[in-house]
Write a protein that holds these residues in place. Structure first.
Motif: not given
Length: 357
Positions: A195, A214, A223-225, A318-319, A335-336, A338, A342, A344
């Motif tokens: 992200s 985030d 993956c959203r980090n 991802q984001c 981001t963490q 979802p 939402d 993946a």
């Protein structure tokens, strides 16, 4: 089991999870089967770090609370209401869906598990060696709430056999193996994603502090980090580093500190130019995937060109965190968290499960 029955079972799980908090877990008399599960789950939360060093109680509690907030009547109804036509057209044939789960953050595969079960299919689950205990425990709770689920949920450590479709998550390297191995099955194969955040220099202190959430939540392993920053030319990182100071205690965690020391040393030996605040390094780099304890950054001059770049790179992302830079951006600090809808990689799991023959 009807859809309403399955929804109600997961709502009960949400109520169970809502009892557990880092600030103090409180047992509620209205929650089902607490006499069997409450104490054991509290113990498991605190044992998780012995199973996976990154699964500190703080991070596990955060994941649990996130799922407690998601698994409500209102949220599940809102999520599934858009699939009325698909549910109606589905041939109702029960499929066995193999799930190959990742283990980078606690309960990272729960959404896939939830999606399979709530669409009336069987879940054949191969957990990651890094996360072998949390989901099986929650599955036992679900089965206690409704024993009809007993034949719908199977965990396996061996070779996956006798399944109709597969959802597999792994690295880019394992994804190539998955694509070959499961070439004859309907599948969702997930690869590495990262992200990014787009900054303008006009962010408030609060927004930048939220950006730290985030970056640092789950030690940056998800993956959203956010692992990449896009900043305007001549951007000053002073305000950014001041905001990150809120997260300085992360360096007291040994595994994170070891990664910080190692990655910083590698960068310095390679004569890379770094900015460093004692617990986070930032490095100018075109890649999206930065190592733990580091964030990459890149300058931009033309916002429209950056939007095109992000669109072209969408399969790596991802984001996108920003202040309305893109139409689908995520607010700083979110981001963490979802929602159920939402997905993946923007792949609609429910549609896949309801339309796969």
């Amino acid at each position: 089991m009807t859809l309403e029955t399955k929804k109600s079972v997961f709502v009960e799980l949400g109520k169970f999870l809502s009892q557990f908090s880092e600030t103090g877990s409180i047992q509620k008399s209205s929650v089902l089967y607490n006499d069997i599960f409450f104490d054991d789950f509290e113990k498991l939360i605190h044992l998780s770090q012995s199973h996976n060093g990154w699964y500190t109680p703080e991070q596990v509690y955060f994941s649990i609370q996130s799922w407690a907030e998601a698994l409500t009547d209102e949220n599940i109804d809102k999520w599934l209401s858009r699939y009325k036509d698909e549910f109606a057209k589905s041939d109702k044939t029960e499929k066995t869906v193999a799930l190959i789960l990742a283990g980078n953050i606690p309960l990272v595969g729960f959404h896939d598990f939830l999606s399979v079960v709530i669409t009336g299919n069987k879940a054949l689950i191969k957990t990651s060696s890094n996360d072998q205990h949390l989901l099986p425990f929650l599955a036992k709770y679900l089965i206690a709430v409704d024993e009809n689920l007993k034949d719908k949920i199977t965990f396996t450590e061996g070779k996956l056999e006798n399944f109709d479709a597969v959802i597999a998550t792994g690295s880019n390297n394992t994804a190539r193996y998955f694509e070959y191995y499961f070439k004859d099955k309907p599948s969702i194969i997930r690869k590495n994603r990262n992200s990014a955040a787009v900054l303008t220099g006009k962010e408030s202190t609060e927004e930048l502090e939220n950006l730290g959430e985030d970056i640092f939540r789950y030690f940056g392993l998800g993956c959203r980090n956010v692992s990449k920053l896009f900043v305007p030319k001549d951007y000053s990182f002073d305000a950014f580093f001041q905001a990150m100071f809120k997260y300085q205690d992360v360096i007291h965690y040994e595994k994170y500190a070891n990664n910080y020391d190692y990655n910083k040393a590698v960068f310095l030996m390679s004569n890379f130019k770094l900015l460093d605040n004692g617990f986070l390094t930032i490095k100018e780099d075109s890649s999206y995937a930065s190592p733990i304890s580091s964030v990459f950054y890149e300058y931009y001059e033309n916002p429209e060109e950056l939007k095109k770049r992000l669109q072209n790179d969408s399969e790596q992302i991802q984001c996108i965190v920003s202040n309305n830079f893109t139409s689908d951006n995520i607010a700083f600090g979110e981001t963490q968290k979802p929602q159920l809808w939402d997905y993946a990689d923007n792949v609609d799991t429910i549609t896949f499960l309801l339309t796969t023959k």
